[in-house]
Design an enzyme around this catalytic site. Structure first.
Site, PDB file in Angstrom:
ATOM      1  N   THR A 187      39.103  46.448  46.873  1.00 16.81           N
ATOM      2  CA  THR A 187      39.875  45.669  46.213  1.00 16.81           C
ATOM      3  C   THR A 187      40.462  44.455  46.956  1.00 16.81           C
ATOM      4  O   THR A 187      40.801  43.683  46.197  1.00 16.81           O
ATOM      5  CB  THR A 187      40.990  46.466  45.453  1.00 16.81           C
ATOM      6  OG1 THR A 187      41.867  47.075  46.565  1.00 16.81           O
ATOM      7  CG2 THR A 187      40.571  47.564  44.593  1.00 16.81           C
ATOM      8  N   ASP A 188      40.553  44.623  48.115  1.00 18.40           N
ATOM      9  CA  ASP A 188      40.987  43.129  48.766  1.00 18.40           C
ATOM     10  C   ASP A 188      40.541  42.143  48.514  1.00 18.40           C
ATOM     11  O   ASP A 188      41.223  40.906  48.331  1.00 18.40           O
ATOM     12  CB  ASP A 188      41.264  43.537  50.426  1.00 18.40           C
ATOM     13  CG  ASP A 188      42.161  44.610  50.831  1.00 18.40           C
ATOM     14  OD1 ASP A 188      43.178  44.814  49.833  1.00 18.40           O
ATOM     15  OD2 ASP A 188      42.254  44.962  51.685  1.00 18.40           O
ATOM     16  N   GLN A 220      49.607  25.257  43.818  1.00 17.33           N
ATOM     17  CA  GLN A 220      50.067  26.660  44.431  1.00 17.33           C
ATOM     18  C   GLN A 220      50.703  27.449  43.125  1.00 17.33           C
ATOM     19  O   GLN A 220      50.795  28.754  43.551  1.00 17.33           O
ATOM     20  CB  GLN A 220      51.170  26.124  45.584  1.00 17.33           C
ATOM     21  CG  GLN A 220      50.562  25.566  46.692  1.00 17.33           C
ATOM     22  CD  GLN A 220      51.638  25.343  47.786  1.00 17.33           C
ATOM     23  OE1 GLN A 220      52.838  25.850  47.540  1.00 17.33           O
ATOM     24  NE2 GLN A 220      51.441  24.287  48.667  1.00 17.33           N
ATOM     25  N   CYS A 221      50.918  26.931  42.388  1.00 12.47           N
ATOM     26  CA  CYS A 221      51.663  27.929  41.116  1.00 12.47           C
ATOM     27  C   CYS A 221      50.813  28.790  40.603  1.00 12.47           C
ATOM     28  O   CYS A 221      49.636  28.519  40.248  1.00 12.47           O
ATOM     29  CB  CYS A 221      52.366  26.701  40.142  1.00 12.47           C
ATOM     30  SG  CYS A 221      53.659  25.596  40.743  1.00 12.47           S
ATOM     31  N   THR A 252      37.577  51.090  48.802  1.00 11.80           N
ATOM     32  CA  THR A 252      38.277  52.283  48.737  1.00 11.80           C
ATOM     33  C   THR A 252      37.798  53.334  47.801  1.00 11.80           C
ATOM     34  O   THR A 252      37.976  54.654  47.999  1.00 11.80           O
ATOM     35  CB  THR A 252      39.845  52.053  48.080  1.00 11.80           C
ATOM     36  OG1 THR A 252      40.444  51.017  49.070  1.00 11.80           O
ATOM     37  CG2 THR A 252      40.657  53.085  47.984  1.00 11.80           C
ATOM     38  N   ASP A 295      34.922  47.903  54.177  1.00 14.43           N
ATOM     39  CA  ASP A 295      36.186  47.808  53.778  1.00 14.43           C
ATOM     40  C   ASP A 295      36.033  46.184  53.312  1.00 14.43           C
ATOM     41  O   ASP A 295      35.672  45.358  54.188  1.00 14.43           O
ATOM     42  CB  ASP A 295      37.110  47.899  54.926  1.00 14.43           C
ATOM     43  CG  ASP A 295      38.461  47.821  54.435  1.00 14.43           C
ATOM     44  OD1 ASP A 295      38.775  46.843  53.831  1.00 14.43           O
ATOM     45  OD2 ASP A 295      39.471  48.483  54.882  1.00 14.43           O
ATOM     46  N   SER A 296      36.302  45.986  52.049  1.00 18.71           N
ATOM     47  CA  SER A 296      36.168  44.574  51.555  1.00 18.71           C
ATOM     48  C   SER A 296      37.041  43.585  52.229  1.00 18.71           C
ATOM     49  O   SER A 296      36.895  42.528  52.362  1.00 18.71           O
ATOM     50  CB  SER A 296      36.546  44.745  50.171  1.00 18.71           C
ATOM     51  OG  SER A 296      38.087  44.622  49.876  1.00 18.71           O
TER      52      SER A 296
END
Length: 330
Positions: free
Chosen positions: A94-95, A266-267, A15, A60-61
């Site tokens: 950033t992705d 997962q937490c 971006t 684009d990442s």
């Protein structure tokens, strides 16, 4: 933490350098000229002497792959070992910024210069954008001196490369250290196979979150996909469907044929500790190795680096459970 004297600015797209196209914002080349013009317009901003390199095509990442990680690693190693750079600033979308920061943290073990990754939520030149504050904030830090290792700089924060995650999709403070518990044992000495000069190869990795209703057939399909490692995202402290013999059998069989099985929580602020619950102990007996308090980004980057060296399954499992660069210990 010596002041940077010769910096490589490595542009990969994202971006920060995007420009409008008929289809919307798209990665664009030519960012060096824009950066030099911005620096000339604000000579009061501290910045070390820098040279510029661009990995083509600009990405684009969201399209980032393991091949791009290896290309970034090669460019950084060449800049340091061949060109004499004493720091690298990598501009990235950033992705997948946190994924690349984590992967490079393990691909560049032993490198004694700082590598800082940054990007922006809005393109440079947009009124009120975070692009120039992030970029020149990173340059100012490097001018002052940054510790060796891989870091992620965003919205005024310098984060550990293997501890950062993107938690927000629009806000400028999108990246944070999730503050997972980290009580891992550090490796005694860095194995020579993990030194940054050692080549790596692409690795077939898979991620499977546990969820109520996951079937053994679904899990077997993932394990039969050619994956060399499976990152299992467990509940809580490392629990899962321990009363499902078919799921446990699928894991045991995969481990027996050489698939590395790794577990994280997962937490968002959790960590794996198999012995707390019987359900966790049952999973551990299938061959799963604990990722402690590692994030998904860190665990995947670490598996990629370890397996990419060609190390055998048992050695990958041993090293995965040890702290290599601060991912498992404070």
């Amino acid at each position: 933490m010596n002041p940077t004297q010769k910096l490589l600015v490595l542009y990969t797209g994202g971006t920060i350098g995007m420009q409008m196209s008929a289809a919307g914002l798209a990665p664009a080349s030519g960012f060096e000229a824009r950066l030099r013009a911005e620096q000339a317009a604000h000579p009061e901003r501290p910045a070390p002497a820098w040279q510029f390199a661009e990995l083509l095509p600009p990405l684009d990442s969201a399209n980032m792959t393991q091949a791009n990680w290896l290309a970034m690693r090669d460019a950084i190693v060449h800049a340091v070992d061949e060109d004499g750079c004493d720091a690298v600033l990598l501009l990235h979308g950033t992705d997948t910024l946190a994924y690349s920061a984590a992967a490079l943290s393990f691909l560049l073990l032993g490198l004694d210069v700082p590598v800082v990754l940054t990007g922006s939520m809005q393109p440079a030149g947009v009124p009120g954008s975070d692009a120039w504050p992030n970029l020149f904030g990173a340059l100012a830090l490097l001018a002052e001196g940054v510790a060796p290792g891989v870091h992620l700089y965003f919205h005024g924060q310098l984060l550990h490369g293997a501890r950062a995650s993107k938690l927000k999709s629009e806000a400028f403070d999108a990246f944070q250290d999730t503050r997972r518990p980290r009580h891992g044992q550090a490796v005694d000495a860095l194995p020579s196979a993990l030194h940054y000069r050692q080549p790596r190869r692409a690795v077939a990795l898979a991620v499977q979150p546990l969820f109520p209703g996951l079937s053994a057939a679904q899990l077997r399909a993932v394990l039969a996909s050619g994956a060399e490692a499976l990152l299992l995202e467990c509940y809580g402290s490392g629990t899962g469907p321990s009363d499902n013999p078919e799921i446990l059998a699928a894991l045991r069989e995969a481990h027996a044929r050489g698939v590395v099985l790794a577990a994280i929580s997962q937490c968002a602020q959790g960590h794996v500790e198999f012995g707390v619950y019987a359900a966790g102990s049952a999973l551990a007996q299938t061959g799963l190795v604990s990722g402690g308090g590692m994030s998904r980004e860190a665990a995947l980057g670490k598996l990629f680096s370890l397996l990419g060296t060609g190390l055998p399954q048992a050695e990958v499992e041993r090293l995965f459970a040890l702290d290599l660069c601060g991912e498992l210990a404070e």
